[in-house]
Structures are given as structure tokens and as C-alpha cells.
Design a protein around this motif. Sequence first.
Motif, short mmCIF file in Angstrom:
data_model
loop_
_atom_site.label_atom_id
_atom_site.label_comp_id
_atom_site.label_asym_id
_atom_site.label_seq_id
_atom_site.Cartn_x
_atom_site.Cartn_y
_atom_site.Cartn_z
N TYR B 235 -8.45 -0.18 -1.91
CA TYR B 235 -7.02 0.15 -1.81
C TYR B 235 -6.62 0.61 -0.42
O TYR B 235 -7.41 1.22 0.30
CB TYR B 235 -6.68 1.24 -2.83
CG TYR B 235 -6.71 0.75 -4.26
CD1 TYR B 235 -7.92 0.44 -4.88
CD2 TYR B 235 -5.54 0.58 -4.99
CE1 TYR B 235 -7.96 -0.02 -6.18
CE2 TYR B 235 -5.58 0.12 -6.31
CZ TYR B 235 -6.79 -0.18 -6.89
OH TYR B 235 -6.81 -0.64 -8.18
N GLN B 269 -2.85 -5.01 -6.75
CA GLN B 269 -2.79 -4.01 -7.82
C GLN B 269 -2.14 -2.75 -7.27
O GLN B 269 -2.19 -2.50 -6.06
CB GLN B 269 -4.20 -3.69 -8.30
CG GLN B 269 -4.84 -4.91 -8.94
CD GLN B 269 -6.12 -4.61 -9.67
OE1 GLN B 269 -6.62 -3.49 -9.64
NE2 GLN B 269 -6.67 -5.61 -10.31
N ALA B 270 -1.54 -1.99 -8.16
CA ALA B 270 -0.83 -0.78 -7.73
C ALA B 270 -1.53 0.44 -8.31
O ALA B 270 -2.00 0.41 -9.44
CB ALA B 270 0.61 -0.83 -8.23
N ARG B 272 -0.64 4.60 -8.44
CA ARG B 272 0.29 5.66 -8.06
C ARG B 272 -0.42 7.01 -8.13
O ARG B 272 -1.03 7.31 -9.16
CB ARG B 272 1.49 5.67 -8.99
CG ARG B 272 2.36 4.44 -8.84
CD ARG B 272 3.52 4.48 -9.80
NE ARG B 272 4.28 3.25 -9.69
CZ ARG B 272 5.57 3.19 -9.35
NH1 ARG B 272 6.24 4.29 -9.09
NH2 ARG B 272 6.19 2.04 -9.27
N LYS B 275 4.41 9.92 -9.72
CA LYS B 275 5.28 8.98 -10.43
C LYS B 275 6.12 8.13 -9.49
O LYS B 275 6.27 6.95 -9.68
CB LYS B 275 6.21 9.77 -11.37
CG LYS B 275 5.60 10.09 -12.70
CD LYS B 275 6.65 10.52 -13.69
CE LYS B 275 7.13 11.92 -13.41
NZ LYS B 275 8.12 12.37 -14.39
N MET B 278 10.18 5.22 -10.57
CA MET B 278 9.64 4.41 -11.67
C MET B 278 10.49 3.19 -11.97
O MET B 278 10.07 2.31 -12.72
CB MET B 278 9.48 5.27 -12.93
CG MET B 278 8.41 6.32 -12.74
SD MET B 278 8.34 7.44 -14.09
CE MET B 278 7.59 6.42 -15.29
N ARG B 280 11.32 0.90 -9.97
CA ARG B 280 10.87 -0.30 -9.28
C ARG B 280 9.36 -0.24 -9.06
O ARG B 280 8.76 0.84 -9.06
CB ARG B 280 11.58 -0.48 -7.94
CG ARG B 280 11.23 0.59 -6.92
CD ARG B 280 11.56 0.15 -5.50
NE ARG B 280 11.38 1.26 -4.57
CZ ARG B 280 10.23 1.59 -4.04
NH1 ARG B 280 9.14 0.95 -4.39
NH2 ARG B 280 10.15 2.61 -3.19
N ALA B 281 8.78 -1.43 -8.85
CA ALA B 281 7.35 -1.49 -8.54
C ALA B 281 7.15 -1.09 -7.07
O ALA B 281 8.13 -0.95 -6.32
CB ALA B 281 6.86 -2.90 -8.78
N LEU B 282 5.92 -0.92 -6.67
CA LEU B 282 5.65 -0.48 -5.29
C LEU B 282 6.02 -1.59 -4.30
O LEU B 282 5.89 -2.77 -4.59
CB LEU B 282 4.16 -0.14 -5.12
CG LEU B 282 3.61 0.98 -6.00
CD1 LEU B 282 2.17 1.29 -5.60
CD2 LEU B 282 4.45 2.24 -5.87
N VAL B 304 5.43 -5.35 -5.89
CA VAL B 304 4.21 -5.83 -6.54
C VAL B 304 4.51 -6.27 -7.98
O VAL B 304 5.29 -5.61 -8.67
CB VAL B 304 3.17 -4.68 -6.58
CG1 VAL B 304 1.95 -5.08 -7.40
CG2 VAL B 304 2.76 -4.28 -5.18
#
Lengths: 472, 558
Positions: B235, B269-270, B272, B275, B278, B280-282, B304
Motif C-alpha cells: 500500500y 484496493q482501498a 481506510r 472513516k 464515506m 465517495r471512494a478514495l 477507486v
Amino acid sequence: MNRFNSQQRKFLYLGGILLLLIPIISLGMPADSKGEAAGVIARQRQEYDLGESDLGKIDPSSAAMNLVLLGLRGVAANVLWVQAEEQKNHKDWAAMRATTESIIRLQPHYVKVWEYNGWNLAYNVSVEWDAVSDRYFWVKEGGKFLQEGVNRNRNSSDLLWHTGRIYGPKIGLSDEARFFRRFFRADPNPIYEGNVDPEFNPTDEDNYLVAKEWFTRANDIEGQGNRQTIMDRSIFRSYPARSQLDYASALQKYGFNEEYDRRAANTKLTEEQQAAMQLEVRDKLREQTRTAWEQGFKDWTQSYGQEEYTVDYRGDILRIRMEMTEEAIKDLAKTPTDYRKIADAVMAYQNMTNYRYWRTRALCEAEPDTAEAHWLLFAAVEEYRKQNFEKAHEHATRVMALLEEIFKKYPELEIEEDMVEDGITAVIIWQNFYRFNGERPPTDFPLKRIYDERATQLPEYERKFNRRFLPY
Amino acid sequence: MDFDPTPFNFAAAGINWLLIVGVCLGLMTVVSLLVMAGSRGTRGLTMWTDEVGLMASDLVSLSPRRIFALSQLTFREAIRRRALLVFVVFGILFMFAGWFLSASTLAPEFQVKVYVTFVLRAISWLILPVVLLLSCWGLPEDIKQRSLHTVVTKPARRLEIVLGRMFGFAFVGTIVLVVMAVVGGFWIKRQLPAVAQEQLTCRKPVFGYLAFKDREGNDAAKGINVGDIWEFHSYIEGATKARAIWTFINLDASVLDSDGNLRLENRFQAFRSHKGDMKRALYYQYVLVNPQTGLRVPIPLKTVNEFRGRTDIIPRKLGKVAEASPAAADEAETAAAYDLIDDLVSKEAVVDPETKNVIYPAGTMLVEVLCIDPGQYLGMARPDLFIRTPDLSFWVGYVKAVLGIEMMLILVVVLSVTASTFVKGPVATLLTFCLVIIGQTAREFMAKIVNNEEAGGGVFESIYRLVKHMNPTTDLPEGTATTVMRFVDSALVNLMWLVYNIIPDFSFFTRSLSYLSNGFDVNVATAVYPGLAITLGYFIPCVLLGYFCLRTRELEAK
């Protein structure tokens, strides 16, 4: 050297087979039409409800699989478990889901298997996904999986309880609660066109009310003598009433926005129409929430509170109820020592379920003044958002006065964080009105004692207050 | 993605093969010479030389006609033994498979994976036991029934008998496989829900090479492990100088799609650590870099699409937005000023001025990936970003996957027939079955033991630790007993090295299946040739061994 010829050997084998068949037939012979003359195994199967049809819905594919594997079911199940774990570690969710299906076909009546995999899907797999809608999908998968488990094991109160937990706390209390609750009534999967997933929420109800049904079913089955193995019985049986209280609490917290957005979805409203709709929703929710608390109080004190438990308290076997007055204890106790013992046991078990707190909270919330305080605060925040500070100040002043009275009447609610936060929010709005006008707020005001006691936590309350104005 | 299509190193595999075959041949030569010399003295040595000479002459005087005739015989015999009954089981399986698979509510791409995996696994699991049993019992039964006597008395060499058996059984298996593959293909097409049909495709990827920079911007071998047990993905941290850098080589306009755009597909892949937002995705951002000129062109932010993947269309004419800034999400690009191929792909090789080594060949473009959200992480491995060139038909990949099964089938036939030349049917079955099972499941574990990566030592050390209740990382008491134990263990590990190298690696045969079920076509050099090489690698020594054993076997001994 073989002493028998081929024909003799064949007869010998046939004789052996027939000989072995005698005990098999006598042990396993099914019952006749009157339910009599059955073999020992058949009788015991009936006595202990171990027949496939007694345990739950029959799945022909599962039965076929188990037969085909002969005695290798255990080996196959082990291999599948290892595979499923590896697939989970490799985040190969599709394969893991398929393997889970295979496992339960091999072990359809092993309740822990359903429990473990249901939890795995709803909690462990769900949390791995980034998009909240994807997380919700896996929560549903876990819930549906457990429901299938219930169908296959209808006498398991454990599985019913676990299903209720997915509907209740998982959807209503997780970090994503405000999204999950909305998705529960309007599924994000486009195939449902904004409606509920009929497999997961067929009656289009609040998640806590659905949870209440599952917990009630769990209690019913448990009450028929099917022991639960999850927790102390006195806590286990509190869940239907707790779900009602959680429902009321959630209505108070999310109800307005959820209901308003549902009504306003896909319609263009003028400002006046919006205001009228807000007012309408507010009035509806005020009464709906209050009624929910009232029902919660009834469920808590009249249903759950009146159930009898046989408890082992410090070596004494006692029969108690959560809701016991001094007179009731006196009636039950034969001696002052007995009285003390029963009173201590009731107190200990009440502490275990936080019984008195929830009783007071429900009683207080069911009062019109409390409902009024909550909805006036809501109105104050809305006016504040619109920068109608005078109106907001007016509502906040009234909220402060109402809450001051409520705290006087129910001092034990001073530990109730949501209610205290409401009070301090009202104080912040009230103070800001003076500050915006360049004045100093009066030094004496309702809720001053509670406000001063939490002086060190004020920045946190300010932060929470400001978050109310972030867009949804 | 959970696979990494690394090219098969044929040269290294060839050298390894020569080494193993050489060691085995050497051992056989020494042992047989010693036995002959020991039992019959100098006469034994002469007999040995004569025998080797005869074997060599057999090898060079093979008759394809006789082999064909023997194959035909084997084929007929297999049919007579009701080998085709496997179709009944296959039919029943596919009639009811829908019960297990059709109710899936999974996303379409996952449904494809489940259906394709089911069909190809079912085919291989049905077909392998059938050919294994047929091949293991063929020769021993012939010897038992004395029907082999009628063959060996004809002018047929025993090498031809072995080859005839192998080809005959492989042919039967191939016919069964082809029929099953065709039926399986139709079944996938018919059974797969309509929404998943469009996912039946074969992406043709161009993979790059991945390198990392850590949060300070220094070169790093890997990114961060966020707690995953499987360390395949690593990551990069958001809002730091951490970067994942893919190097794509040999690029030109041919990698662009029909509209002239570059299609970059990712499977990031994400993770976190809080939080965050929330709703939206990263966010991630690509920065395209020309390694020769150093030109950097950041692309607007994307979000993502975890576990599903996302295809980003990068236009050939590019503007520019701010780099590593959340504002880039809403910011408008500058007017198109750069050409993807002309400006961002290096025209000449980049050479290290000191060592004169080529760092980047001509035709290279770097794609840097950044995570934008502070405190959040993006996970990736080499195959998680690739250039998606126009897709191929699903059936191209399907054929490759079936070819993988075919190679595996031939290998099982080769092993089974070889085993049946020196042991009886049940033992041959057990031996081949063990080889197949170990080759499919335990090679990874054996590799750990052979490479001394398994904590807790060898056999005796492990037994000692078990008895003494010692965990694998506790130091053993120093002393003679420990030294002896370790010596014996190391000798056993050396023996295991040989066993490890003799047992075939069946994972190469199922690679095409893994690629296909994930929706990929990987070139034949990576997907098919390794399986072919392994089958050939076993075919040659097995034929020789089988021939040797059958030649020296006393056929009267049933």
C-alpha cells in the motif's frame, strides 16, 4: 489354499450380507402408519427431532451431496473450510461465497457453521469493501445466509438471534448506519429501482422493527425449550424490547431526514413547499417517535420486565423478575435474609441489562414535554441553519427550560449523552444569538450546572454542533 | 487481482531439467552397473553394455505405424472398458449445477468467475481420475490376462508398446475433453444470467513493472503492509510522497484503442485508517512521466472501484491539472498541450551516465499512482494496473484453459503408464494419485522446506519440538544430539530436494483457468507453453523409464 469353490464363496457372501442386514433392518426400520414398530434408530430420531424434516426445510441437493460423499463428508468439509479461509485472505470474494455455499450443503445442521459464515459475510467481508453500497450488499448477504440457516434449522434460537442482530445493531449501529438505514428502505442496487430488496426487507419496515420480529421469534423458540447458547438468558430475552427502544431512538436521530428525503425524492419543490413538507414530517415524526418510546416502555417493563428467571446468585437459586417492587420481593421472601438476597439479585441483574436506565429513558422520552424538547431543538437548528437567529434563540430558550425540568424529574438521565448533547446544543445556539448581536449572554440560564460540569468537553460539543451544518 | 502472470523462464527450467534428468540417469547408470558387476562380474558388465546397445537401437528404429496400431488398440480397449461412462456423470453434474449457481446475487463479473471456474474444474476433476485409472490398469491387466504376450511376440518393440499406450489413452482423454469442453462452453453461454453475458470477454493486457517510493519519496522495494495476511498487495499512503510507479515498455500507437485513447485499467484496493468521507471512494491520480525528458503530466483525479476494477480512458491529447492536490477533482484541465505518444513515450533509451547501463529502453512511459486522501491507503500489486488493448473473444481464453487441462491430462497419462510398467495396477494408481495430489497441493509447502523457509526444522527436529512442547522459533539446546539431528534432517532435506524436483508442478496447467476466470487473455508464452514444456519435460524421461522397466520386466510374473 481356498477350501471353497466359486459358487460356494458366492453363497457364503450372500449369507454374510443377509446376516448383516438383520441388525441393520431391526435398528433402522421406519415406523409404520401408526408410528409404531419402528427400529431403535428411527424411534430415537423421532424422540429427539433429528429427522431432516424435523430440523428444517429439506434441501435435496445437500442430502444428495452428503450421500455421494459416503464417509468422506468430514474430509471434504475440512478441505472446503481451508479453501474458504484462503480465498478470504486472498480477497477472492466470489470464490469464497461459492465455497461457503458448498460448506453449508455438507454441514446443513451445524449451527455454528451458519453463525460463523453469516458473521464472516456481514462483518468481515463487508468491511473490506470501500463503497458503502458494496458493504451493504455483504451485510445483506450475511443476513440472507442466516435466514437460510434458520429455514434449515427451525429450532435454533441462536440463529434467529444472530439474524436479528444483523437487522438491528449491524444496520443501525455501525459507522455506516445512516447509509445502511436508508439502503434498507431503498436498496442501492439498480435492479430494485429504488425500492426495498424483497428478499431482505419484504415488508418495507424499519430495520429495528424487523430485528424485533426476529428476536421475538428467537424468544419464542427459546421458550419452547430450545436452549440458546449465546449469553445469559436474562440478557438474551431483552432483545425484542431493546429493539423497540432502539427503533424509537433511531427515529429520533435519523427519522426526520429519512422521511423527508423519502417524500421529497424525485420531486422538485419550491421553498414554501419544502417548508410545508418539513412541518408535516416534523409533526408526524414527533408523534411517531413518542408512540415508539411509549411502546418501548411497555415492552421493557410489562413484557420483558415481568418475565421470570431462575438465577444462581451467589450460590442461591432464586426466582426473580426485572420489574419487582419492594412489595413483590417481600411477598416472595420468607425471611429478611431472603428479602436481601432477592433484592440484591434483582439489582445485579438490572445492572447487567442496564434495566433501570432504559426504563427511565423510555418513560421520559414518552412524555410530551421531552418530545417537544427534541423537536423544538430540531426546529432551532433548522432556523439557525437559515440564519433566523431570533427564531432559533426563541426555540433554544424553550428547549433549555424543558430539559432543565426533565433533568430535575429524571436525574439519572444526566448520564444520557444524547440528551446532554441536545441540552448543550441549545445553550450554544442561545449563547451565539447574544454574541452575534455583540452582547454578553446572561450568566444565569437553565442547564447552567450541566453546562459548567462539562466545561472541559465544550470544544467537542462545539465540533459536533458545527457538524450538524455539514451537507449530508 | 490475485495472480501475477510472470513469464516462464524456459532457459532456467531447461537447465534445471537437464540437471535433474542427468542426476537420475547418472544414479541409474551407477546402480545398474554396480548390481550387474556385483552379481555377474565382468560378464555382467558385458551384458550391461549389450543391453544399453539394444536399447539404443530400439530408440532409433521406432515405427510410427506400429505405434499407431498399438494406440488404436489401446483406444478400443479403453472404449470397451466403458471409459465414456464419464459422460453420464458429467451430464448429471451439469443438469443440477444450476441449482447451486443460478441464484447468485453477486455482481456480473463475479458470476462469470464462478461459472467459468465451475465448468473447467468439473471437467478436469472428472477427466483426470478416468484417464488415471485407465492408464494405470491397462498394462498390468494385459500382463495378467496374458494378452500382452500376443503383442510382444509380434515384431513390436517394448518402447513402441509404451508409446502406443500413452498416445492411445491420451487420445481417449482428448476426445472426452473436447466433448466436455464444447458442452461446457454451451452451458456457460446458456446458463450465465443475461446481465453477466457481456462480462464474457478476454481482456488483452499490457503489463508493466512496478516499483515504489516511500512516504519520504525514497525508492522502496515494497509499499506498506496494512495488516493483510497475504502480502501480495502493498500500500501507498495518501497525501505523502509515496508513489507506485509502473514502467511500461515497447509502447507505441498500437496500444491505443480505435478512438486513439489509452485505456488504463486498474484493480486498486482501498484501506481506510479513518472513516473519512464515506460518500465517495478514495481518490487516486495518475501522473504520466516521460523518463527521457522528465515531462510529468498529471491526470484529473479518479475514485477507486474496489474489487471491481475501473477502466480509465486517457485521451491522446492531454491537458494538465495540479499534481497531488484534492482540488484536481474539480479543477478544469489546461488546454490540450501534450501528445500521449509523442511527448510521454521516450524516443531513446535512458542510460546511467556512470555505469552506461540502460535504465529505460526506448518506447518507455512511466505511470505514477498517488493516493490523494490523507491518512488513507491504496493497495496494489504488479498486475493491478495495465494497458487494456482491444478485447479478444472469450473463447480464445477458453481454448487456452482447455489446452491447459489437455496438457495436464497427457502428463497424468504419461505418469500412469510409466508407473504401470513397473508395478501392478493398484500400486500404480496409488503412486500416480499421490503424485497428482502432491503436485497440486503440497509443492508450496515442500518448497518452503527445501529452501529452509519453514520454521521448526526438518522431520526429526519437528518431532523433538512436538514432544518437548517447544514452539518453532525457540532455540534448540546446543549439543551433540542437536548436531546429529540437524545433520540427519539436512540429509533428508537434500533427498526432498530431489523429490520436490521430480514431482510435477500442476499449478502451471491451471494458470490459464485463473486468467480466464478473471476475464483475461494472457499470451501463449505465459499461459500455454509452460504447461507444454512441463509435459514434454516429463514425457522424455518417463518414456525411457517405462521402456526400461517393461523391457526388464518378467511378464510371466503376474
